[in-house]
Design a protein around this motif. Sequence first.
Motif, short mmCIF file in Angstrom:
data_model
loop_
_atom_site.label_atom_id
_atom_site.label_comp_id
_atom_site.label_asym_id
_atom_site.label_seq_id
_atom_site.Cartn_x
_atom_site.Cartn_y
_atom_site.Cartn_z
N LYS A 35 0.50 -1.12 -0.19
CA LYS A 35 0.08 -0.07 -0.25
C LYS A 35 1.42 1.46 0.23
CE LYS A 35 -4.00 -1.96 2.56
NZ LYS A 35 -4.56 -1.94 3.18
N GLU A 36 2.10 1.58 0.75
CA GLU A 36 2.75 2.01 1.09
C GLU A 36 3.53 2.74 -0.44
OE1 GLU A 36 5.49 1.45 3.84
OE2 GLU A 36 4.84 1.68 5.66
N GLN A 37 4.10 1.80 -1.17
CA GLN A 37 4.91 1.79 -2.60
C GLN A 37 3.53 1.44 -3.88
OE1 GLN A 37 7.62 -1.25 -2.89
NE2 GLN A 37 8.51 -1.06 -1.41
N GLY A 38 2.25 1.69 -2.94
CA GLY A 38 1.51 1.86 -4.08
C GLY A 38 1.27 0.11 -5.93
N VAL A 39 1.98 -0.76 -4.88
CA VAL A 39 1.92 -1.21 -6.06
C VAL A 39 0.71 -3.07 -5.48
CG1 VAL A 39 4.02 -1.19 -6.94
CG2 VAL A 39 3.67 -2.54 -4.58
N ASP A 40 0.54 -4.06 -5.92
CA ASP A 40 -0.53 -5.00 -5.47
C ASP A 40 0.93 -6.23 -4.72
OD1 ASP A 40 -2.51 -4.59 -6.12
OD2 ASP A 40 -2.51 -4.02 -8.16
N LEU A 41 0.32 -6.69 -3.79
CA LEU A 41 0.96 -8.23 -3.11
C LEU A 41 1.13 -9.59 -4.14
CD1 LEU A 41 2.94 -9.32 -1.21
CD2 LEU A 41 1.23 -10.03 0.19
N VAL A 42 1.39 -9.24 -5.09
CA VAL A 42 0.74 -11.17 -6.01
C VAL A 42 1.64 -12.41 -5.22
CG1 VAL A 42 0.96 -12.15 -8.35
CG2 VAL A 42 0.48 -9.46 -8.20
N CYS A 55 5.45 -14.15 -3.06
CA CYS A 55 5.06 -12.89 -3.05
C CYS A 55 5.39 -12.49 -3.19
CB CYS A 55 4.19 -13.20 -2.40
SG CYS A 55 2.55 -14.04 -1.22
N GLN A 56 5.58 -11.25 -4.43
CA GLN A 56 6.15 -10.36 -5.07
C GLN A 56 4.99 -9.06 -5.02
OE1 GLN A 56 7.20 -11.76 -8.73
NE2 GLN A 56 8.66 -9.52 -9.03
N LEU A 57 5.88 -7.69 -5.05
CA LEU A 57 5.24 -6.69 -4.69
C LEU A 57 5.36 -6.34 -6.28
CD1 LEU A 57 6.67 -4.98 -1.96
CD2 LEU A 57 4.50 -5.94 -2.35
N VAL A 58 4.49 -6.52 -7.35
CA VAL A 58 4.47 -5.85 -8.89
C VAL A 58 3.12 -4.77 -8.65
CG1 VAL A 58 5.79 -7.87 -9.32
CG2 VAL A 58 2.44 -7.81 -9.19
N ASN A 59 3.10 -4.33 -9.71
CA ASN A 59 2.33 -3.19 -10.89
C ASN A 59 1.28 -3.91 -11.20
OD1 ASN A 59 1.19 -1.24 -12.30
ND2 ASN A 59 2.98 0.22 -12.45
N ARG A 60 0.36 -3.89 -11.46
CA ARG A 60 -0.54 -4.97 -12.07
C ARG A 60 -0.51 -4.74 -13.29
NH1 ARG A 60 -7.10 -5.66 -9.85
NH2 ARG A 60 -5.40 -5.70 -7.55
N THR A 61 -0.72 -4.06 -13.68
CA THR A 61 -0.84 -3.72 -15.37
C THR A 61 0.95 -4.29 -16.19
OG1 THR A 61 0.52 -1.58 -15.43
CG2 THR A 61 -1.97 -1.67 -15.16
N ASN A 62 1.90 -4.10 -15.15
CA ASN A 62 3.67 -4.49 -15.38
C ASN A 62 3.32 -6.30 -15.37
OD1 ASN A 62 3.84 -1.80 -16.43
ND2 ASN A 62 4.98 -2.02 -15.00
N TYR A 63 2.65 -6.58 -14.41
CA TYR A 63 2.40 -8.03 -14.34
C TYR A 63 1.72 -8.64 -15.61
CZ TYR A 63 2.01 -11.72 -11.54
OH TYR A 63 2.26 -13.72 -11.49
N LYS A 64 0.35 -8.42 -15.76
CA LYS A 64 0.05 -9.18 -16.66
C LYS A 64 0.78 -8.56 -18.14
CE LYS A 64 -4.81 -8.72 -13.97
NZ LYS A 64 -5.80 -7.45 -14.65
N GLU A 65 1.61 -7.39 -18.17
CA GLU A 65 2.42 -8.03 -19.63
C GLU A 65 3.14 -8.57 -19.86
OE1 GLU A 65 2.75 -3.51 -20.23
OE2 GLU A 65 0.93 -3.05 -20.56
N GLN A 66 3.81 -9.34 -18.59
CA GLN A 66 5.26 -9.60 -18.66
C GLN A 66 5.25 -10.91 -18.52
OE1 GLN A 66 7.40 -8.75 -15.08
NE2 GLN A 66 8.46 -11.00 -15.25
N VAL A 67 3.32 -11.26 -17.98
CA VAL A 67 2.72 -13.21 -17.72
C VAL A 67 2.70 -13.16 -19.29
CG1 VAL A 67 0.93 -14.38 -17.21
CG2 VAL A 67 2.16 -13.13 -15.04
#
Length: 161
Positions: A35-42, A53-65
Amino acid sequence: MILNEKIKAAVVELTGVNGEDLGIISTKEALQMAKEQGVDLVCLSLASSPPPCQLVNRTNYKEQVIKENAKNRKAEKGVKVKEIRLSAYIEDHDYDTKKRQAERILSSGDAVQLTVKLEKKESQEAKRLIEQFIKDLTHCGKQDKGIQVSGKQVVANLLPL
């Protein structure tokens, strides 16, 4: 893909946004950091304990997957073999055109089968032509087996580098 509050484990093995290892911490702390970094826990996998688990930006993670899945699908299909037919007495311009075509096929990740159909007794000329072709294409492909001379054709296979 399990995100944020849906992760039920008490502790997780956490990796940061840039891939740095943050160690094993409680899920509440990991959610607070996200929450502090403005990212998601996946959660990457439920098979191990504690789950990675990894802290990721959701849109970047989906593109990477999506990119990884496409790469895996292409690897599953394997290498296609595309045939290029030649004549034993080929002119320079035609030779250059066929060479460019073979380079394009090899650079796209597919294999090339060079075939020279024989008429009369031109097997030596055909073999020299294939050898020259292989020598000219060493920067983008490597020869699979030797040059095969059969009754009516001379064949060589090139694999991409």
